[in-house]
Design a protein around this motif. Structure first.
Motif, PDB file in Angstrom:
ATOM      1  N   VAL A   3      -3.374   3.734 -11.296  1.00 37.85           N
ATOM      2  CA  VAL A   3      -2.910   4.743 -10.341  1.00 37.85           C
ATOM      3  C   VAL A   3      -1.860   4.174  -9.396  1.00 37.85           C
ATOM      4  O   VAL A   3      -0.766   4.720  -9.255  1.00 37.85           O
ATOM      5  CB  VAL A   3      -4.101   5.312  -9.523  1.00 37.85           C
ATOM      6  CG1 VAL A   3      -3.596   6.296  -8.473  1.00 37.85           C
ATOM      7  CG2 VAL A   3      -5.111   5.986 -10.442  1.00 37.85           C
ATOM      8  N   THR A   4      -2.194   3.048  -8.743  1.00 34.57           N
ATOM      9  CA  THR A   4      -1.295   2.528  -7.723  1.00 34.57           C
ATOM     10  C   THR A   4       0.022   2.044  -8.316  1.00 34.57           C
ATOM     11  O   THR A   4       1.094   2.380  -7.813  1.00 34.57           O
ATOM     12  CB  THR A   4      -1.986   1.393  -6.934  1.00 34.57           C
ATOM     13  OG1 THR A   4      -3.176   1.933  -6.360  1.00 34.57           O
ATOM     14  CG2 THR A   4      -1.103   0.865  -5.834  1.00 34.57           C
ATOM     15  N   GLU A  60     -14.018   2.401 -13.583  1.00 30.52           N
ATOM     16  CA  GLU A  60     -13.579   3.306 -12.529  1.00 30.52           C
ATOM     17  C   GLU A  60     -12.068   3.496 -12.577  1.00 30.52           C
ATOM     18  O   GLU A  60     -11.563   4.605 -12.444  1.00 30.52           O
ATOM     19  CB  GLU A  60     -13.954   2.758 -11.135  1.00 30.52           C
ATOM     20  CG  GLU A  60     -15.416   2.849 -10.774  1.00 30.52           C
ATOM     21  CD  GLU A  60     -16.229   1.674 -11.302  1.00 30.52           C
ATOM     22  OE1 GLU A  60     -15.685   0.891 -12.114  1.00 30.52           O
ATOM     23  OE2 GLU A  60     -17.399   1.554 -10.930  1.00 30.52           O
ATOM     24  N   LYS A  64       2.149   4.966  -9.153  1.00 29.34           N
ATOM     25  CA  LYS A  64       2.794   5.569  -7.975  1.00 29.34           C
ATOM     26  C   LYS A  64       3.962   4.717  -7.494  1.00 29.34           C
ATOM     27  O   LYS A  64       5.006   5.231  -7.120  1.00 29.34           O
ATOM     28  CB  LYS A  64       1.781   5.702  -6.830  1.00 29.34           C
ATOM     29  CG  LYS A  64       0.771   6.823  -7.003  1.00 29.34           C
ATOM     30  CD  LYS A  64      -0.133   6.874  -5.771  1.00 29.34           C
ATOM     31  CE  LYS A  64      -1.229   7.917  -5.929  1.00 29.34           C
ATOM     32  NZ  LYS A  64      -2.197   7.843  -4.814  1.00 29.34           N
ATOM     33  N   LYS A  77       0.870  -1.184   0.000  1.00 28.14           N
ATOM     34  CA  LYS A  77       0.000   0.000   0.000  1.00 28.14           C
ATOM     35  C   LYS A  77       0.896   1.219   0.000  1.00 28.14           C
ATOM     36  O   LYS A  77       1.912   1.251   0.683  1.00 28.14           O
ATOM     37  CB  LYS A  77      -0.896  -0.023   1.232  1.00 28.14           C
ATOM     38  CG  LYS A  77      -1.771   1.202   1.410  1.00 28.14           C
ATOM     39  CD  LYS A  77      -2.771   0.959   2.533  1.00 28.14           C
ATOM     40  CE  LYS A  77      -3.338   2.261   3.054  1.00 28.14           C
ATOM     41  NZ  LYS A  77      -2.340   3.009   3.846  1.00 28.14           N
ATOM     42  N   ILE A  78       0.513   2.209  -0.773  1.00 24.23           N
ATOM     43  CA  ILE A  78       1.341   3.410  -0.851  1.00 24.23           C
ATOM     44  C   ILE A  78       0.515   4.642  -0.474  1.00 24.23           C
ATOM     45  O   ILE A  78      -0.526   4.897  -1.062  1.00 24.23           O
ATOM     46  CB  ILE A  78       2.018   3.532  -2.241  1.00 24.23           C
ATOM     47  CG1 ILE A  78       2.769   4.862  -2.355  1.00 24.23           C
ATOM     48  CG2 ILE A  78       1.060   3.347  -3.371  1.00 24.23           C
ATOM     49  CD1 ILE A  78       3.702   4.887  -3.534  1.00 24.23           C
ATOM     50  N   GLY A  87      -3.856   5.207  -0.027  1.00 25.90           N
ATOM     51  CA  GLY A  87      -3.599   4.228  -1.076  1.00 25.90           C
ATOM     52  C   GLY A  87      -4.479   3.001  -0.981  1.00 25.90           C
ATOM     53  O   GLY A  87      -5.137   2.761   0.027  1.00 25.90           O
ATOM     54  N   GLU A  88      -4.479   2.214  -2.078  1.00 24.53           N
ATOM     55  CA  GLU A  88      -5.210   0.950  -2.040  1.00 24.53           C
ATOM     56  C   GLU A  88      -4.210  -0.178  -1.787  1.00 24.53           C
ATOM     57  O   GLU A  88      -3.013  -0.003  -1.955  1.00 24.53           O
ATOM     58  CB  GLU A  88      -5.987   0.726  -3.334  1.00 24.53           C
ATOM     59  CG  GLU A  88      -5.124   0.571  -4.564  1.00 24.53           C
ATOM     60  CD  GLU A  88      -5.926   0.338  -5.834  1.00 24.53           C
ATOM     61  OE1 GLU A  88      -7.005  -0.273  -5.757  1.00 24.53           O
ATOM     62  OE2 GLU A  88      -5.469   0.759  -6.903  1.00 24.53           O
ATOM     63  N   ARG A  89      -4.730  -1.320  -1.394  1.00 23.99           N
ATOM     64  CA  ARG A  89      -3.871  -2.480  -1.142  1.00 23.99           C
ATOM     65  C   ARG A  89      -3.845  -3.332  -2.409  1.00 23.99           C
ATOM     66  O   ARG A  89      -4.899  -3.715  -2.907  1.00 23.99           O
ATOM     67  CB  ARG A  89      -4.429  -3.295   0.039  1.00 23.99           C
ATOM     68  CG  ARG A  89      -4.404  -2.553   1.361  1.00 23.99           C
ATOM     69  CD  ARG A  89      -5.192  -3.295   2.418  1.00 23.99           C
ATOM     70  NE  ARG A  89      -4.609  -4.585   2.752  1.00 23.99           N
ATOM     71  CZ  ARG A  89      -3.787  -4.793   3.788  1.00 23.99           C
ATOM     72  NH1 ARG A  89      -3.475  -3.817   4.606  1.00 23.99           N
ATOM     73  NH2 ARG A  89      -3.301  -6.003   4.012  1.00 23.99           N
TER      74      ARG A  89
END
Lengths: 275, 495
Positions: free
Chosen positions: A68-69, A262, A72, A37-38, A42-44
């Motif tokens: 996105v994740t 999404e 990042k 997770k960031i 953030g999401e996992r």
């Protein structure tokens, strides 16, 4: 907080991060994954571990920039930190001397395939690796896979490297040529679906390592559920490896697409904010 | 007389208690109406995530405390899994010593602000209240008063940190930071142990954080209680799955002398009916975790969640109520509970059912899902249900739901949350060789000490009970802490 200690850019989209995680480095076995997770917001996301160096206390993760994740994460540099890393999770790959093992890795799936190739070789198997990707740039870790394989076959969709064609063509070439005792496949779900269909035709036992949407990664949420042999299984605690011939890949693909709209919208928004 | 009864009597005989009892006659006390908890209006609150219950004012709390007649034999305490000295804290409130009331609560309960909000008091302390038992009137609002005292203390800026014994330097581990783990950690710290709590997720609090929504239990309140444990010397390690990140043996080698496993009821159950894996069908754990822990509904958070116009939540427990009320708050036109028995058998707290009804939740009782259907992208768009009727009582003592032949019909849905219970988390039972587990996967423990068949390994909460409440987990945590204390003292003596 988990520090990044090394980075290698395989291509514009694919990055290897070496991170400082001594406990995970000691405990991990081929097949294990971590959840990363960031940032606080953030999401996992689950990432399968590629290699580990228990003495140095590091593990390496290979990430393809798709949203996105992952954007990042791949933008981080040595010295930067990942907010949360937990693992090693899931069951390790069953390593045994079986004879000849056919390892089929697609795209970033080659990264988690590497420790399996190594372990299967060390267990005394003859290991033939088929590495496949869309184009030359996306074939990664070839040298390392070669070091632990008896033979390596490269397949690219566009023919820019190795043979032109899909992973299944490379696999079939081997299956037709010599007796194979087990196949292992890691890569995009669609690739594994066709790899499984091929080996089923030849009655070749096959293991697929699945990478699904997850939240906690410890069995709590069921986001990762998948039908295997008509029964619902949780990839995080029952897997991530399953009998590829029993996996309902169509359902897997459908569930992987749950947030597609999404995610695409979010990513476009995100790319605008960082410009 | 037992020690506990003697203690209660001595406390009750204190002058200040006698004084208070004299001030108002019992006849007058019992004539007061129960003070109603102030609430946000239903049509306002079902569009925000703020707490539904607003908490009693000081005047309201004193008024409610005056109803308690300070019984010589306070039966209410028998209904409390952690044996709070209820009359003492209530009388402190009556006397205006709100901080003193909070201190009484903390003698036996590390999380009073949490329990005051989520405990099912109506089946615990309040069900044993003199008012309920003898007068057949609404009980003294013990839960609301508990919440009041805890909130008053928190907002006063002078939170008391429970006293701890001199550090004994002995390392003990608590696995899981939910209510059971936190309760055990608090007591172990009081005994003087060097306590480390290991948590698999990236936040401390377990189900209090990922499960229970903000409108029932704000995360901030949980954080304050955790901060108190930190100040008592408890260490917290996040992102650590015992059995995976390190084995129990590794931790023993690192000096941990005893373990309390409170890893919770990890595995959500599904009904195994056709179409249940379609996109848009979640377990309540996943739905609530996305919302509560991951902030999915907030713009600045990366985790996505699907929104639904027609949302069906399957089940009738508190988690089902939390899920359906969350869906309503996210803008669902129809938010439905689909439950196979009748309202009477529903396991959710009466207050939660009542709040849900006020907020416009539809209850399709005596209705059972049969199958789900989806659009060409695999997103659920319709479900088939069947009407039920109640037959003979089953093993749970509730009347068994029986399908009504030919009563099937379809409902349009675009989001479904399955909330039909959980199974114990398999990680610890899988990781500890020789651990005695039941056929359901729960850990077998000695009911007094909470120790498993493995010496030094204790367990409690949902991993033992298979799905219960916050307060029962906390009671287990306290019992286990006492059991661990005894075990360690004994093993030191032996060596």
């Amino acid at each position: 907080m988990t520090k990044i200690v090394g980075k290698e850019q395989f291509s514009e989209l694919v990055t290897l991060l070496e991170i400082d995680a001594p406990r995970i480095a000691r405990q991990r076995k081929p097949g294990h994954f971590v959840i990363v997770k960031i940032g606080r917001e953030g999401e996992r996301i689950p990432l399968t571990i590629s290699m580990a160096d228990p003495e140095k206390g590091t593990i390496s993760l290979v990430i393809q920039k798709v949203g996105v994740t992952s954007h990042k994460v791949t933008a981080l540099n040595p010295g930067d930190e990942l907010t949360d890393v937990v693992g090693p999770l899931g069951h390790a790959t069953h390593i045994e001397k079986l004879g000849t093992i056919l390892c089929a890795g697609g795209g970033v799936g080659i990264a988690p395939m590497l420790p399996i190739v190594q372990a299967m070789k060390e267990a005394g198997n003859r290991v033939i690796s088929v590495l496949a990707a869309r184009t030359k740039d996306l074939i990664i870790l070839e040298e390392q896979v070669r070091a632990h394989s008896d033979e390596v076959i490269i397949m690219t969709d566009d023919g820019s490297y190795g043979q032109k064609g899909l992973v299944t063509q490379g696999m079939e070439e081997v299956i037709k040529r010599e007796p194979v005792n087990q196949a292992i496949t890691i890569g995009p779900a669609i690739m594994m679906k066709y790899a499984a269909a091929l080996t089923k035709k030849y009655n070749l036992p096959t293991v697929a390592s699945l990478n699904t949407i997850m939240v906690d990664g410890t069995g709590m949420c069921g986001a990762c559920r998948v039908s295997v042999g008509g029964k619902t299984k949780f990839v995080c605690v029952d897997g991530p490896e399953f009998d590829a011939h029993e996996v309902d890949f169509d359902e897997l693909l459908m569930r992987l697409g749950a947030y597609q709209d999404e995610e695409r919208a979010d990513y476009e928004r995100y790319l605008k904010t960082i410009q | 007389m037992t020690d506990f009864a003697t203690y209660l009597k001595e406390e009750r005989d204190q002058e200040w208690r006698e004084e208070l009892r004299k001030q108002i006659k019992n006849k007058e006390r019992t004539s007061f109406e129960r003070v109603k908890m102030p609430e946000q209006k239903p049509d306002i609150r079902n569009r925000n995530n703020l707490e539904v219950n607003q908490g009693l004012t000081e005047e309201q709390a004193v008024k409610e405390a005056q109803r308690c007649i300070d019984c010589p034999n306070p039966t209410c305490i028998t209904g409390c899994p952690v044996n709070i000295n209820i009359p003492k804290f209530v009388k402190k409130i009556e006397g205006g010593d709100f901080l003193g009331a909070a201190k009484v609560l903390k003698e036996t309960n590390g999380l009073p602000a949490v329990c005051g909000r989520v405990c099912p008091q109506e089946v615990q302390c309040e069900s044993q209240c003199f008012y309920t038992q003898k007068l057949k009137k609404p009980a003294v609002a013990i839960g609301n008063l508990e919440r009041f005292a805890a909130d008053y203390e928190r907002n006063s800026g002078s939170i008391s940190i429970p006293e701890t014994d001199k550090p004994n330097g002995i390392k003990v581990a608590v696995i899981g930071s939910g209510p059971g783990g936190l309760a055990a950690a608090g007591d172990l710290a009081k005994y003087g142990y060097d306590v480390t709590v290991f948590e698999a997720l990236h936040e401390i609090g377990g189900v209090l954080k990922y499960g229970i929504p903000e409108f029932r239990l704000p995360n901030e309140i949980v954080d304050v209680e955790i901060e108190i444990l930190r100040k008592m010397g408890v260490k917290f390690i996040k992102n650590f799955v015992v059995g995976k990140t390190a084995s129990l043996e590794d931790l023993k080698d690192e000096g941990f002398q005893a373990f309390f496993v409170a890893s919770g009821a990890g595995l959500p159950r599904f009904m195994n009916i056709p179409g249940e894996n379609y996109v848009g069908i979640f377990s309540s754990n996943e739905y609530l975790t996305r919302m509560n822990l991951m902030g999915a509904a907030k713009e600045e958070y990366d985790t996505p969640v699907l929104k639904g116009r027609n949302v069906a939540v399957i089940g009738g427990g508190n988690t089902a109520m939390d899920s359906v009320r969350t869906a309503k708050r996210l803008g669902a036109d129809r938010a439905m509970i689909i439950y196979r028995r009748s309202l009477q058998e529903m396991p959710a707290r009466v207050e939660e059912i009542h709040h849900a009804q006020e907020e416009g939740i539809e209850f399709l009782n005596l209705t059972n899902p049969l199958e789900y259907f989806a659009d060409n992208k695999g997103r659920v768009n319709r479900m088939r249900v069947q009407k039920m009727e109640l037959g003979e009582p089953d093993s749970s003592g509730r009347r068994r739901p029986v399908p009504l032949e030919g009563s099937e019909y379809d409902i349009d849905v675009d989001l479904v949350v399955v909330s039909v219970g959980v199974s114990p988390n398999p990680l610890i039972p899988e990781a500890v060789k020789g651990l005695d587990v039941t056929k359901w996967g729960t850990i077998n423990v000695d009911p007094e000490s909470m120790m498993s068949n493995i010496p030094g390994l204790f367990a409690g909460g949902d991993i033992v009970r298979g799905g219960a409440t916050v307060i029962l987990a906390m009671g287990d945590g306290r019992k286990a802490a006492a059991g661990m204390h005894k075990y360690i003292k004994h093993s030191i003596q032996k060596n």
